[in-house]
Design a protein around this motif. Structure first.
Motif, PDB file in Angstrom:
ATOM      1  N   ARG A 344       0.736  -1.476  -0.176  1.00 19.05           N
ATOM      2  CA  ARG A 344       0.072  -0.198  -0.044  1.00 19.05           C
ATOM      3  C   ARG A 344       0.522   1.416  -0.348  1.00 19.05           C
ATOM      4  N   PRO A 345       2.497   1.634   0.901  1.00 22.76           N
ATOM      5  CA  PRO A 345       2.878   3.024   1.094  1.00 22.76           C
ATOM      6  C   PRO A 345       3.274   3.282  -0.268  1.00 22.76           C
ATOM      7  N   ILE A 346       3.427   1.859  -1.451  1.00 22.02           N
ATOM      8  CA  ILE A 346       4.476   1.563  -2.498  1.00 22.02           C
ATOM      9  C   ILE A 346       3.227   2.291  -3.772  1.00 22.02           C
ATOM     10  N   VAL A 347       1.898   1.573  -3.638  1.00 19.78           N
ATOM     11  CA  VAL A 347       1.539   2.402  -4.378  1.00 19.78           C
ATOM     12  C   VAL A 347       0.626   3.643  -4.085  1.00 19.78           C
ATOM     13  N   GLU A 348       0.722   3.843  -2.660  1.00 25.92           N
ATOM     14  CA  GLU A 348       0.295   5.411  -2.179  1.00 25.92           C
ATOM     15  C   GLU A 348       1.763   5.941  -3.480  1.00 25.92           C
ATOM     16  N   GLN A 349       3.281   6.026  -3.363  1.00 30.34           N
ATOM     17  CA  GLN A 349       3.706   6.661  -3.691  1.00 30.34           C
ATOM     18  C   GLN A 349       3.634   6.853  -4.750  1.00 30.34           C
ATOM     19  N   LEU A 350       3.560   5.897  -5.525  1.00 30.55           N
ATOM     20  CA  LEU A 350       4.058   5.570  -7.438  1.00 30.55           C
ATOM     21  C   LEU A 350       2.217   6.338  -7.837  1.00 30.55           C
ATOM     22  N   ASP A 351       0.961   6.633  -6.670  1.00 32.93           N
ATOM     23  CA  ASP A 351      -0.032   7.307  -7.545  1.00 32.93           C
ATOM     24  C   ASP A 351       0.322   8.509  -7.422  1.00 32.93           C
ATOM     25  N   GLY A 352       1.297   9.175  -5.640  1.00 35.58           N
ATOM     26  CA  GLY A 352       1.387  10.139  -5.899  1.00 35.58           C
ATOM     27  C   GLY A 352       2.057  11.412  -7.350  1.00 35.58           C
ATOM     28  N   ASN A 353       3.085  10.019  -7.600  1.00 36.47           N
ATOM     29  CA  ASN A 353       4.533  10.630  -8.619  1.00 36.47           C
ATOM     30  C   ASN A 353       4.314   9.601  -9.735  1.00 36.47           C
ATOM     31  N   ILE A 354       2.983   9.400 -10.410  1.00 37.79           N
ATOM     32  CA  ILE A 354       2.562   8.667 -11.187  1.00 37.79           C
ATOM     33  C   ILE A 354       2.855   9.859 -12.676  1.00 37.79           C
ATOM     34  N   ASP A 355       3.266  10.864 -12.397  1.00 34.71           N
ATOM     35  CA  ASP A 355       3.400  11.664 -13.732  1.00 34.71           C
ATOM     36  C   ASP A 355       5.070  11.034 -14.101  1.00 34.71           C
ATOM     37  N   ASN A 356       5.487  11.292 -13.049  1.00 34.69           N
ATOM     38  CA  ASN A 356       7.037  11.068 -12.739  1.00 34.69           C
ATOM     39  C   ASN A 356       7.758   9.417 -13.760  1.00 34.69           C
ATOM     40  N   ARG A 362       8.431   6.283 -20.117  1.00 36.67           N
ATOM     41  CA  ARG A 362       8.404   7.203 -21.813  1.00 36.67           C
ATOM     42  C   ARG A 362       9.828   7.016 -22.387  1.00 36.67           C
ATOM     43  N   TYR A 363      10.174   7.653 -21.240  1.00 42.04           N
ATOM     44  CA  TYR A 363      11.962   7.786 -21.387  1.00 42.04           C
ATOM     45  C   TYR A 363      12.746   6.691 -22.076  1.00 42.04           C
ATOM     46  N   TRP A 364      12.614   6.051 -20.815  1.00 43.84           N
ATOM     47  CA  TRP A 364      13.524   4.423 -21.800  1.00 43.84           C
ATOM     48  C   TRP A 364      12.745   3.633 -22.480  1.00 43.84           C
ATOM     49  N   ALA A 365      11.733   3.948 -23.035  1.00 45.74           N
ATOM     50  CA  ALA A 365      11.451   2.561 -24.065  1.00 45.74           C
ATOM     51  C   ALA A 365      12.191   4.374 -25.205  1.00 45.74           C
ATOM     52  N   LEU A 366      11.803   5.609 -25.037  1.00 50.29           N
ATOM     53  CA  LEU A 366      12.743   5.946 -26.435  1.00 50.29           C
ATOM     54  C   LEU A 366      14.236   6.198 -26.108  1.00 50.29           C
ATOM     55  N   THR A 367      14.742   5.858 -25.233  1.00 50.34           N
ATOM     56  CA  THR A 367      16.348   5.577 -24.720  1.00 50.34           C
ATOM     57  C   THR A 367      16.908   4.278 -25.464  1.00 50.34           C
ATOM     58  N   THR A 368      16.174   3.173 -25.652  1.00 52.64           N
ATOM     59  CA  THR A 368      16.211   1.777 -25.926  1.00 52.64           C
ATOM     60  C   THR A 368      15.705   1.331 -27.064  1.00 52.64           C
ATOM     61  N   ASN A 369      14.984   2.374 -27.938  1.00 51.53           N
ATOM     62  CA  ASN A 369      13.815   1.579 -28.765  1.00 51.53           C
ATOM     63  C   ASN A 369      14.459   1.779 -29.913  1.00 51.53           C
ATOM     64  N   GLY A 370      15.978   2.235 -30.451  1.00 55.16           N
ATOM     65  CA  GLY A 370      16.599   2.567 -31.468  1.00 55.16           C
ATOM     66  C   GLY A 370      17.676   1.625 -31.702  1.00 55.16           C
ATOM     67  N   HIS A 376      20.445  -2.582 -31.597  1.00 57.73           N
ATOM     68  CA  HIS A 376      20.137  -1.800 -30.853  1.00 57.73           C
ATOM     69  C   HIS A 376      21.248  -0.425 -30.404  1.00 57.73           C
ATOM     70  N   TYR A 377      20.961   0.311 -29.730  1.00 58.18           N
ATOM     71  CA  TYR A 377      21.456   1.025 -28.887  1.00 58.18           C
ATOM     72  C   TYR A 377      21.281   1.964 -28.231  1.00 58.18           C
ATOM     73  N   PHE A 378      21.997   2.724 -27.385  1.00 57.73           N
ATOM     74  CA  PHE A 378      21.576   3.121 -26.166  1.00 57.73           C
ATOM     75  C   PHE A 378      21.459   4.639 -26.462  1.00 57.73           C
ATOM     76  N   ARG A 379      20.301   5.244 -26.186  1.00 56.63           N
ATOM     77  CA  ARG A 379      20.527   6.994 -26.349  1.00 56.63           C
ATOM     78  C   ARG A 379      20.030   7.460 -25.358  1.00 56.63           C
ATOM     79  N   ALA A 380      21.514   8.306 -25.520  1.00 56.44           N
ATOM     80  CA  ALA A 380      21.176   9.877 -23.983  1.00 56.44           C
ATOM     81  C   ALA A 380      21.497  10.785 -24.335  1.00 56.44           C
ATOM     82  N   HIS A 381      21.192  11.371 -23.536  1.00 57.97           N
ATOM     83  CA  HIS A 381      21.349  12.905 -23.504  1.00 57.97           C
ATOM     84  C   HIS A 381      22.226  13.588 -22.771  1.00 57.97           C
TER      85      HIS A 381
END
Length: 456
Positions: A344-356, A362-370, A376-381
């Protein structure tokens, strides 16, 4: 009623009664009369089956008062038509008026007795007709005497002679007796009129009593004896239970009061129910159509119901198969409750930080789908500044403490974490190989090439 004629036995008391009735009929009906007179006369036709011995000029009386006379008499088709010339004292007449031929005395003279009818009936116009159903004659004394046989007639003649002798010298007393009997005779006349109007009912009563009398007379009266015995037994039982009957009668008023109250409540309930019944009247009118639709629906549902049995059997099998998993889930219920409580605490933390969290995915998928021609290559900025590279070269200016450790407290060196770089990225190695970054030469070259984009 039909039967063989039989000789009549007439008592002296009955003959006296007949004589008194004959005498009293001359004075019956004397009383007050409220005159509703007009200023004109009227001619009324009274029809009789037999108007004899009426004569033209005989009086027409209303309650013993002369109000007109017989103006003429004709016969047509066996019906005697008597024209009555009436004065204003006899008016108004109604359509249910009656005319009766009555004797004035024992000498045979007659007069017409008139009854004006009821006020609720329509008025009888001048020249109106009183039909045979509304006219009649008194039974004469000679007609009464003719029913006696010779022996009874002789006895009656002797009785009349004796009666005459007894009346001789007692005229005043007889007159007083007649005057005293006048109200009774008036009431008797009214009673006779009521009985005359109920002739049909009395005839029906006699006709209905005849089978009963014949039934009771059968078996030499044994049926009657049985009926009398049953009545006696009933009366004896009633007399035995008279106290219980009295108690019942005493409780009857309270029972009637309770019944009356119940009926009152029932009436109120009926009044309240009437609007409801009136409101459901349209629905009840459509009950036939609804029942037809239900029959059609039931016929349509029969195939589905027939196929429902295999489905129910299969459902029963599935329920039996699900019993073991459900029992296992029930046994694991306490552990699942503890696990869910810990999550329950983990879910509450995830619920409060769901956007991040979603951005990280999303960013990890964009990083590793090249992908290129090899793999495949790892893309980083990375944001790289000169100080971020040169400032961390061992011995160079602006060297930052990238190891994530502060100088020893007694070394006298200032604490410097570099220009906004995270600590611990290139932590110095304490292994004693003399590398400032904690990496060997090959590792340092690879890391630098990676940061500068020279290696894949």
């Amino acid at each position: 009623m039909s039967g063989q004629p039989f000789p009549m036995r007439v008592s002296k008391a009955r003959v006296v009664a007949v004589a008194l009735v004959a005498i009293g009929s001359c004075t019956a009906g004397a009383g007050s009369y409220a005159v509703q007179a007009t200023q004109q006369r009227a001619i009324v036709i009274a029809e009789f089956r037999d108007a004899s011995p009426m004569l033209v000029g005989n009086d027409v009386k209303l309650h013993g008062v002369t109000v007109g006379s017989v103006a003429g008499m004709t016969e047509e088709n066996g019906i005697a038509k008597v024209a009555l010339d009436l004065g204003p004292e006899a008016l108004p007449l109604h359509t249910d008026a009656r005319a009766t031929v009555r004797p004035v005395s024992l000498l045979g003279e007659r007069y017409m007795d008139l009854d004006t009818g009821t006020t609720s009936a329509p008025l009888l116009q001048n020249g109106g007709v009183l039909p045979v159903s509304q006219t009649g004659q008194n039974t004469d004394l000679d007609e009464v005497l003719n029913v006696f046989d010779d022996r009874t007639g002789q006895s009656l003649a002797a009785f009349v002679a004796v009666l005459g002798e007894g009346v001789q010298g007692n005229g005043a007393n007889l007159d007083a007796a007649v005057k005293a009997l006048t109200p009774a005779m008036t009431q008797t006349d009214q009673f006779v009129k009521v009985l005359q109007g109920q002739n049909a009912t009395l005839s029906s009563l006699v006709d209905n009593l005849e089978p009963v009398a014949q039934s009771l007379a059968q078996d030499n009266g044994r049926t009657m004896d049985s009926l009398v015995g049953s009545t006696t037994s009933l009366l004896n039982t009633t007399s035995t239970n008279v106290q219980a009957l009295d108690a019942t009668l005493q409780e009857l008023p309270s029972s009637l009061a309770a019944t009356r109250k119940t009926l009152g409540n029932l009436a109120d309930t009926a009044d309240d129910t009437t609007p409801l019944l009136r409101s459901i009247r349209p629905t009840t009118d459509n009950l036939k159509d609804i029942s037809d639709e239900l029959v059609h629906f039931s016929h349509s549902a029969d195939p589905a119901l027939d196929k429902l049995v295999p489905v129910l059997n299969k459902g029963t099998e599935l329920l039996e198969a699900a019993r073991k998993p459900s029992e296992d889930l029930r046994a694991a219920g306490p552990d699942m409750a503890a696990t869910s409580k810990g999550l329950r605490p983990i879910v509450e933390q995830l619920d409060g930080n769901i956007d991040n969290v979603l951005n990280f995915i999303r960013y990890w998928a964009l990083t590793t789908n090249g992908r290129d021609g090899l793999s495949h290559y790892f893309r980083a900025h990375l944001n790289v500044e000169p100080t971020a590279v040169t400032g961390n070269i061992p011995g160079g200016p602006g060297n930052a403490n990238l190891g994530g450790r502060d100088p020893a407290p007694d070394s006298g060196q200032p604490v410097n974490n570099g220009p906004n770089l995270p600590t611990g990225l290139l932590a110095p190695d304490d292994s004693g190989n003399g590398s400032a970054t904690g990496l060997n030469e090959k590792q340092e070259s690879g890391a630098l090439g990676f940061m500068l984009g020279g290696n894949n």
